[in-house]
Design a protein around this motif. Structure first.
Motif, mmCIF file in Angstrom:
data_model
loop_
_atom_site.group_PDB
_atom_site.id
_atom_site.type_symbol
_atom_site.label_atom_id
_atom_site.label_comp_id
_atom_site.label_asym_id
_atom_site.label_seq_id
_atom_site.Cartn_x
_atom_site.Cartn_y
_atom_site.Cartn_z
ATOM 1 N N SER A 156 0.848 -1.192 0.000
ATOM 2 C CA SER A 156 0.000 0.000 0.000
ATOM 3 C C SER A 156 0.881 1.238 0.000
ATOM 4 O O SER A 156 1.996 1.223 0.526
ATOM 5 C CB SER A 156 -0.913 0.019 1.237
ATOM 6 O OG SER A 156 -1.707 1.184 1.254
ATOM 7 N N ASP A 157 0.351 2.326 -0.588
ATOM 8 C CA ASP A 157 1.072 3.601 -0.590
ATOM 9 C C ASP A 157 0.165 4.733 -0.112
ATOM 10 O O ASP A 157 0.249 5.863 -0.568
ATOM 11 C CB ASP A 157 1.632 3.916 -1.979
ATOM 12 C CG ASP A 157 0.554 4.004 -3.051
ATOM 13 O OD1 ASP A 157 -0.640 3.814 -2.726
ATOM 14 O OD2 ASP A 157 0.891 4.270 -4.214
ATOM 15 N N GLN A 158 -0.697 4.427 0.846
ATOM 16 C CA GLN A 158 -1.700 5.381 1.327
ATOM 17 C C GLN A 158 -1.240 6.209 2.521
ATOM 18 O O GLN A 158 -2.028 6.984 3.074
ATOM 19 C CB GLN A 158 -2.963 4.625 1.733
ATOM 20 C CG GLN A 158 -2.759 3.658 2.885
ATOM 21 C CD GLN A 158 -4.013 2.913 3.281
ATOM 22 O OE1 GLN A 158 -4.931 3.481 3.843
ATOM 23 N NE2 GLN A 158 -4.060 1.629 2.924
ATOM 24 N N PHE A 159 0.027 6.099 2.919
ATOM 25 C CA PHE A 159 0.472 6.676 4.176
ATOM 26 C C PHE A 159 1.233 7.989 3.964
ATOM 27 O O PHE A 159 1.586 8.335 2.844
ATOM 28 C CB PHE A 159 1.352 5.670 4.905
ATOM 29 C CG PHE A 159 0.766 4.279 4.920
ATOM 30 C CD1 PHE A 159 -0.317 3.974 5.725
ATOM 31 C CD2 PHE A 159 1.274 3.285 4.089
ATOM 32 C CE1 PHE A 159 -0.872 2.702 5.727
ATOM 33 C CE2 PHE A 159 0.733 2.005 4.081
ATOM 34 C CZ PHE A 159 -0.350 1.712 4.896
ATOM 35 N N ALA A 160 1.487 8.691 5.075
ATOM 36 C CA ALA A 160 2.276 9.924 5.014
ATOM 37 C C ALA A 160 3.763 9.608 5.104
ATOM 38 O O ALA A 160 4.567 10.105 4.329
ATOM 39 C CB ALA A 160 1.863 10.872 6.133
ATOM 40 N N PHE A 161 4.164 8.759 6.088
ATOM 41 C CA PHE A 161 5.561 8.320 6.206
ATOM 42 C C PHE A 161 5.587 7.085 7.090
ATOM 43 O O PHE A 161 5.245 7.142 8.272
ATOM 44 C CB PHE A 161 6.440 9.409 6.818
ATOM 45 C CG PHE A 161 7.911 9.075 6.785
ATOM 46 C CD1 PHE A 161 8.640 9.269 5.624
ATOM 47 C CD2 PHE A 161 8.547 8.558 7.898
ATOM 48 C CE1 PHE A 161 9.993 8.955 5.579
ATOM 49 C CE2 PHE A 161 9.897 8.235 7.868
ATOM 50 C CZ PHE A 161 10.623 8.443 6.705
ATOM 51 N N THR A 162 5.997 5.966 6.512
ATOM 52 C CA THR A 162 5.973 4.690 7.235
ATOM 53 C C THR A 162 7.287 4.459 7.972
ATOM 54 O O THR A 162 8.363 4.810 7.494
ATOM 55 C CB THR A 162 5.713 3.525 6.269
ATOM 56 O OG1 THR A 162 6.689 3.558 5.210
ATOM 57 C CG2 THR A 162 4.318 3.622 5.674
ATOM 58 N N GLU A 163 7.179 3.825 9.132
ATOM 59 C CA GLU A 163 8.344 3.582 9.983
ATOM 60 C C GLU A 163 8.092 2.370 10.880
ATOM 61 O O GLU A 163 7.006 1.809 10.916
ATOM 62 C CB GLU A 163 8.625 4.806 10.862
ATOM 63 C CG GLU A 163 9.888 5.581 10.493
ATOM 64 C CD GLU A 163 11.159 4.853 10.896
ATOM 65 O OE1 GLU A 163 11.099 3.682 11.305
ATOM 66 O OE2 GLU A 163 12.240 5.451 10.776
ATOM 67 N N GLY A 164 9.147 1.985 11.612
ATOM 68 C CA GLY A 164 9.069 1.092 12.746
ATOM 69 C C GLY A 164 8.444 -0.270 12.584
ATOM 70 O O GLY A 164 7.729 -0.719 13.481
ATOM 71 N N PRO A 165 8.659 -1.018 11.498
ATOM 72 C CA PRO A 165 8.009 -2.332 11.385
ATOM 73 C C PRO A 165 8.513 -3.312 12.435
ATOM 74 O O PRO A 165 9.709 -3.361 12.738
ATOM 75 C CB PRO A 165 8.390 -2.789 9.965
ATOM 76 C CG PRO A 165 9.706 -2.110 9.700
ATOM 77 C CD PRO A 165 9.597 -0.774 10.381
ATOM 78 N N ALA A 166 7.582 -4.080 13.013
ATOM 79 C CA ALA A 166 7.930 -5.081 14.030
ATOM 80 C C ALA A 166 6.987 -6.259 13.890
ATOM 81 O O ALA A 166 5.780 -6.074 13.706
ATOM 82 C CB ALA A 166 7.827 -4.483 15.433
ATOM 83 N N ALA A 167 7.516 -7.466 13.985
ATOM 84 C CA ALA A 167 6.706 -8.680 13.834
ATOM 85 C C ALA A 167 6.388 -9.280 15.198
ATOM 86 O O ALA A 167 7.247 -9.335 16.080
ATOM 87 C CB ALA A 167 7.437 -9.699 12.975
ATOM 88 N N ASP A 168 5.134 -9.752 15.361
ATOM 89 C CA ASP A 168 4.788 -10.480 16.577
ATOM 90 C C ASP A 168 5.183 -11.946 16.423
ATOM 91 O O ASP A 168 5.770 -12.345 15.414
ATOM 92 C CB ASP A 168 3.305 -10.300 16.934
ATOM 93 C CG ASP A 168 2.347 -10.908 15.893
ATOM 94 O OD1 ASP A 168 2.792 -11.715 15.041
ATOM 95 O OD2 ASP A 168 1.146 -10.577 15.933
#
Length: 296
Positions: A37-49
Motif C-alpha cells: 500500500s502507498d496510502q500513508f504519510a511516512f511509514t516507519e518502525g516495522p515489528a513482527a509479533d
C-alpha cells in the motif's frame, strides 16, 4: 587408489556445494518487490509479533497499522504518541518510541499505555527513535534530536544524542555515546553484538554486548549510515536509506535491493515462515520473499 579418488571427488563436490551456497542470492529466486500500500504519510518502525504479523507506524498521522500473515491490512491503533520505532517484548506488549512527548511506551494487547521512560538525568529525552529488546527484557533505544513542528520546545535539554539501556528493573543508563546523530540499532543475540548506526556521520558501529547490558569494544562496521536496520539468521546486517544494502558479519556488501522511493526508512522480517522482508519506505509498505529467515 580407489579410496583416494573417492575422497578427492567428495572434497571437490563439497567445495562446489559450498561455493554455490555462498553465491546464492539472499532474495528468493524469482521474487519481486511487492507494493502492499502507498496510502500513508511516512511509514516507519516495522515489528513482527510471534505469529509473523507485522505492525508499522504512519508517524505523521499518529497511527499504527497491522499487516497480517493472511495478507490483510488494517488500522491497529489511532493516537499512538506519534510512535516511531516499534518492538515486541516476550509478553506480547508493543514497545514504542513515542515521539510526541519524547517517551518510551508499553502498549498492551488491550491498547492500554504505560510510559516506561521520559527523562534522563532529570531532563527531557530528545525523542526515542528506534529500539531493540534483549533476551532478559532490557531495552536499548536511540535518542536523536529531530526538531518537530508539533513540539512546544525548540531546543534539546540533553547534552548529547545517545543510546540508552533500560534494564529489566527499569533503571536507565547510557549504553553508548559520542555520536553525531544515532538512529537505527539492532542486537545479535547469537554473537552478542550490537549494531548502532550514526546516520549523522554516515557510519555504522558494532559493539560487544555484556551480560549487564553495557556495550564495549566499539568498532567501525561500515561507512554507511542508516535509518532502521535488521538482521537475518546468518547474522547479515540490513541497512536502509537508498533502498536496502545487505552486509556480511564482516562488514562487506553482499547484496542490494532497490526500492522505488525517495527514502527507505526501516525494515524487518515477518510472515508465517519469518522469511518475508517488510520494508517501510516513504509513503509505502513493501514486501519481498527471501531465502533466509530473520534473526530471532
Amino acid at each position: 587408489m580407489h579410496s583416494k579418488i573417492t575422497k578427492s571427488l567428495l572434497s571437490i563436490l563439497c567445495l562446489m556445494a559450498f561455493s554455490n551456497l555462498k553465491a546464492q542470492s539472499l532474495v528468493k529466486e524469482g521474487a519481486k518487490l511487492t507494493l502492499i500500500s502507498d496510502q500513508f504519510a511516512f511509514t516507519e518502525g516495522p515489528a513482527a509479533d510471534k505469529k509473523g504479523n507485522v505492525y508499522f507506524t504512519d508517524q505523521p498521522n499518529d497511527k499504527i497499522w497491522k499487516y497480517s500473515t493472511n495478507g490483510d491490512l488494517s488500522l491497529y491503533m489511532d493516537g499512538t504518541g506519534r510512535a516511531n520505532g516499534l518492538f515486541f517484548d516476550k509478553a506480547g506488549n508493543l514497545i514504542a518510541c513515542a515521539d510526541n512527548d519524547n517517551e518510551l511506551w508499553k502498549i498492551d494487547k488491550n491498547k492500554n499505555v504505560e510510559v516506561l521512560t521520559k527523562n534522563w538525568d532529570g531532563k527531557r529525552l530528545n525523542a526515542p527513535n528506534d529500539l531493540w529488546i534483549d533476551a532478559k527484557g532490557g531495552i536499548y533505544f536511540s535518542d536523536p534530536f529531530y526538531k518537530r513542528d508539533y513540539w512546544k520546545h525548540t531546543e534539546s535539554e540533553q547534552e548529547e544524542q545517545r543510546v540508552y539501556y533500560r534494564n529489566p528493573a527499569g533503571k536507565v543508563s547510557i549504553a553508548a555515546d559520542g555520536f553525531v546523530r544515532p538512529n537505527g540499532l539492532i542486537g545479535d543475540k547469537m554473537l552478542s553484538k550490537m549494531y548502532i548506526t550514526d546516520i549523522g556521520d554516515k557510519k555504522t558501529y558494532v559493539y560487544d554486548m555484556a551480560a549487564d547490558g553495557s556495550l564495549n569494544n566499539k568498532k567501525l562496521f561500515c561507512e554507511q549510515g542508516s535509518d532502521g536496520m535488521t538482521l537475518d539468521q546468518k547474522s547479515n546486517v540490513y541497512l536502509v536509506g537508498k533502498g536496502v544494502t545487505i552486509y556480511s558479519p564482516e562488514g562487506k556488501v553482499i547484496e542490494k535491493i532497490d526500492v522505488p522511493e525517495g527514502w527507505t526508512a526501516n525494515i524487518t522480517f515477518g510472515g508465517k515462515k519469518n522469511k518475508t522482508l517488510f520494508i517501510t519506505a516513504s509513503k509505502s509498505l513493501y514486501t519481498i520473499e527471501m531465502n533466509v529467515k530473520g534473526a530471532k
